[in-house]
Design an enzyme around this catalytic site. Structure first.
Site, mmCIF file in Angstrom:
data_model
loop_
_atom_site.group_PDB
_atom_site.id
_atom_site.type_symbol
_atom_site.label_atom_id
_atom_site.label_comp_id
_atom_site.label_asym_id
_atom_site.label_seq_id
_atom_site.Cartn_x
_atom_site.Cartn_y
_atom_site.Cartn_z
ATOM 1 N N ARG A 1 -26.324 -6.869 -44.522
ATOM 2 C CA ARG A 1 -25.112 -6.338 -43.905
ATOM 3 C C ARG A 1 -25.493 -5.541 -42.673
ATOM 4 N NH1 ARG A 1 -20.514 -5.490 -46.694
ATOM 5 N NH2 ARG A 1 -21.282 -7.274 -47.835
ATOM 6 N N SER A 12 0.849 -1.187 0.000
ATOM 7 C CA SER A 12 0.000 0.000 0.000
ATOM 8 C C SER A 12 0.885 1.238 0.000
ATOM 9 C CB SER A 12 -0.900 0.011 1.244
ATOM 10 O OG SER A 12 -1.500 1.281 1.429
#
Length: 375
Positions: A310, A271
């Site tokens: 498409r 940390s």
């Protein structure tokens, strides 16, 4: 543009990037060129074009030096990168008969994506095999290690850490199998402008099947311009792999909590402000990567809505989404491997919390799951 699939943190920070290199913009565009070269050969072999036209196509492709930024800029006008690439190849070839023979842009892009995914999938399968080995070893070592089971956030009844690890193993192994099947089924795409191979009639299907064989891809479904199940299936399978490793990460994180402390990563993270902390950083990162995949999977499911012959936007949404879901999954697998490699199991702490000594069929279940491990 990056030669990785997303960005420096997402890929490099996850560990080995050999998977992600197959999903990069460079790999994708290079695969489009590979499609064009294989198509020229297939068309020549089928007698649709001359060998001279095929050779001219190869010369043009081999002479291409990719400028990814230029390709991206040129793609804006037509909405995809194949259009400017093919225009440039035709100029280079002189004899343009061997370039993009009877194809449409979607044929090149879909096949390129399939090639990238198949190659990335082979790397991921190896990594998943490593994870399976770690889990198998954990389950074997702790076959009889008692631990309190927990349900709905509370202590329940005794079980074994071996059967917990075996459960992790079973999910990873099965999701990896499903992904392998989906990848193996990925087909070539070659059907022409409206999906009927009109420009290569009467040799179109022959060209198609020769192209599939040349690229080592499935030849059916014959046309999947608006049948997006092949890509969606492989994307959802990848998301299942991510979910399987995320489950492990969540258990490791919970069991590493200070108040429980039953497991700990071999190289925990620190940390910036609390030096006493030993965070399960690899499991946390795994969770972070895997947590992105459900939303990406939802986007892929949405692309099944293709209009007429498409997709209008639905197809375009797939290109990055499918690479993202694979990249996030691979990164999650990288980090769960780091989390499990050398995982410290505090058996004494587990035993101290165990009330009673009856763990039912936990050891037998562990053995049965391990027996199914044929990787």
């Amino acid at each position: 543009m990056s030669d990785l699939s997303r960005n420096t943190y997402s890929d490099v920070a996850s560990g080995d990037t050999s998977f992600h290199e197959h999903l990069s913009d460079r790999a994708f565009i290079t695969a489009i060129l590979e499609f064009e070269a294989a198509l020229a050969d297939a068309a020549a072999d089928a007698g649709h074009i001359t060998l001279e036209s095929a050779r001219a196509a190869h010369d043009a492709i081999n002479a291409t030096e990719l400028d990814l930024d230029a390709v991206a800029a040129a793609s804006a006008a037509g909405g995809n990168p194949t259009i400017p690439l093919v225009a440039d190849l035709k100029k280079r070839a002189g004899d343009a008969n061997g370039i993009h023979v009877g194809a449409t842009s979607q044929d090149a892009i879909d096949t390129a994506l399939v090639l990238c995914l198949r190659r990335a999938g082979r790397v991921l399968d190896t990594r998943l095999g490593d994870v399976v080995k770690l889990l198998s070893d954990l389950a074997t070592t702790h076959r009889d290690t008692p631990v309190m089971g927990r349900t709905l956030g509370q202590q329940a009844l005794p079980t074994t850490f071996g059967v917990i690890a075996a459960g992790w193993l079973e999910a990873v192994r099965e999701s990896a199998r499903q992904l392998g099947l989906a990848l193996e089924a990925l087909p070539v795409q070659y059907a022409g402008a409206t999906g009927n191979l009109v420009d290569t009639h009467p040799r179109g299907i022959d060209v198609h099947d020769r192209l599939a064989a040349s690229l080592g891809l499935a030849s059916r479904p014959l046309v999947w311009h608006t049948n997006r199940l092949p890509l969606v299936s492989v994307g959802l399978a990848a998301a299942q792999v991510a979910g399987a490793v995320r489950k492990i990460a969540g258990d490791v994180i919970a069991s590493s909590a200070t108040e429980i402390a039953e497991v700990a990563e071999a190289t925990p993270g620190g940390s910036s402000s609390m030096p006493h902390k030993a965070n399960p950083a690899a499991a946390v990162a795994c969770d972070g990567y895997a947590r992105r995949t459900p939303g990406l999977a939802a986007t892929l499911l949405d692309t099944l809505d293709c209009r007429w012959q498409r997709g209008t936007g639905s197809w375009h949404a797939e290109w990055q989404t499918i690479r993202e879901i694979f990249a996030a999954t691979a990164s999650a697998v990288n980090r769960i491997h780091a989390s499990l490699d050398g995982l410290r199991v505090h058996t004494e702490t587990m035993a101290q919390r165990t009330t009673g000594d009856h763990t039912g069929h936990a050891a037998e279940i562990t053995d049965l799951i391990l027996e199914g491990d044929h990787r």
